[in-house]
Design an enzyme around this catalytic site. Structure first.
Site, PDB file in Angstrom:
ATOM      1  N   TYR A  37       2.850  53.355 -37.694  1.00 36.57           N
ATOM      2  CA  TYR A  37       3.602  52.658 -36.651  1.00 36.57           C
ATOM      3  C   TYR A  37       3.819  53.606 -35.474  1.00 36.57           C
ATOM      4  O   TYR A  37       3.734  53.197 -34.313  1.00 36.57           O
ATOM      5  CB  TYR A  37       4.949  52.180 -37.204  1.00 36.57           C
ATOM      6  N   ASN A  62       2.107  38.884 -37.002  1.00 38.43           N
ATOM      7  CA  ASN A  62       0.684  38.585 -37.121  1.00 38.43           C
ATOM      8  C   ASN A  62       0.424  37.279 -37.873  1.00 38.43           C
ATOM      9  O   ASN A  62       0.746  37.172 -39.050  1.00 38.43           O
ATOM     10  CB  ASN A  62       0.010  39.744 -37.869  1.00 38.43           C
ATOM     11  N   CYS A  70      -3.299  43.973 -40.413  1.00 39.10           N
ATOM     12  CA  CYS A  70      -2.001  44.608 -40.243  1.00 39.10           C
ATOM     13  C   CYS A  70      -1.643  45.449 -41.461  1.00 39.10           C
ATOM     14  O   CYS A  70      -0.755  46.273 -41.402  1.00 39.10           O
ATOM     15  CB  CYS A  70      -0.929  43.566 -39.969  1.00 39.10           C
ATOM     16  N   HIS A  71      -2.356  45.237 -42.570  1.00 42.71           N
ATOM     17  CA  HIS A  71      -2.081  46.084 -43.739  1.00 42.71           C
ATOM     18  C   HIS A  71      -2.553  47.519 -43.503  1.00 42.71           C
ATOM     19  O   HIS A  71      -2.226  48.406 -44.269  1.00 42.71           O
ATOM     20  CB  HIS A  71      -2.767  45.502 -44.972  1.00 42.71           C
ATOM     21  N   GLU A  99      -9.942  48.464 -49.970  1.00 42.16           N
ATOM     22  CA  GLU A  99     -10.667  49.225 -48.966  1.00 42.16           C
ATOM     23  C   GLU A  99     -10.804  50.689 -49.336  1.00 42.16           C
ATOM     24  O   GLU A  99     -11.281  51.495 -48.557  1.00 42.16           O
ATOM     25  CB  GLU A  99      -9.963  49.093 -47.608  1.00 42.16           C
TER      26      GLU A  99
END
Length: 149
Positions: free
Chosen positions: A91, A112, A120-121, A146
């Site tokens: 952030y 979002n 956004c993760h 991921e």
DNA sequence: CTGCGAGTCAAAC
DNA sequence: GTTTGACTCGCAG
């Protein structure tokens, strides 16, 4: 034309599209009644299934609707969209880009409407994960897909 | 290490 | 105007 995609994953990933533009994506207990017609919708469904299976997928070509959001929120989300697969930003990193505060960034990404398409993760706290609209366990699961964590 | 206070700023009320 | 966060930093115990 309204189309709906529903993919089973943990719970269900429900996608609503209008005229080939993705309006919103939600994580729900129950699937929505599917209505997949356009090539775009078919392609998105395939890509989602691949992504949720752990394959590296790029969603940047799909159009999303951010028209309900304020300019600031849109700006932040567009920046979040550029974060590549498997990478994360904090952030605070994003706050620096816009000369604002980490807290304001958190408020923005929370809005979002299309998680996954706008990843956004991939925005995490400096020490730890930060929060997630759909629940922290989802964020963890997505990052795991991921290969982060 | 953990906890707490203060700074921060866009949004919602 | 005031309050509220998907945050951070700094500084005591």
């Amino acid at each position: 034309m309204l189309e709906v995609i529903s993919v089973r994953w943990l719970r269900f990933v429900n996608v609503v599209m209008k005229n080939g533009v993705v309006l919103r994506i939600t994580f729900d207990e129950k699937p929505l009644y599917e209505n997949v017609q356009s090539e775009t919708a078919k392609s998105l469904k395939r890509d989602l299934e691949r992504y949720l299976r752990g394959e590296r997928v790029d969603f940047s070509e799909y159009e999303v609707d951010l028209s309900d959001l304020t300019p600031f929120t849109r700006m932040v989300l567009e920046e979040v969209r550029k974060i590549p697969y498997g990478r994360t930003l904090t952030y605070g990193d994003l706050a620096k880009v816009f000369g604002t505060s980490p807290r304001a960034v958190g408020v923005a990404v929370k809005k979002n409407p299309v998680p996954i398409l706008i990843p956004c993760h991939r925005v995490v706290a400096k020490d730890g994960l930060g929060g997630y609209g759909g629940g922290i366990k989802l964020k963890k699961a997505l990052l795991k897909l991921e290969g982060v964590l």
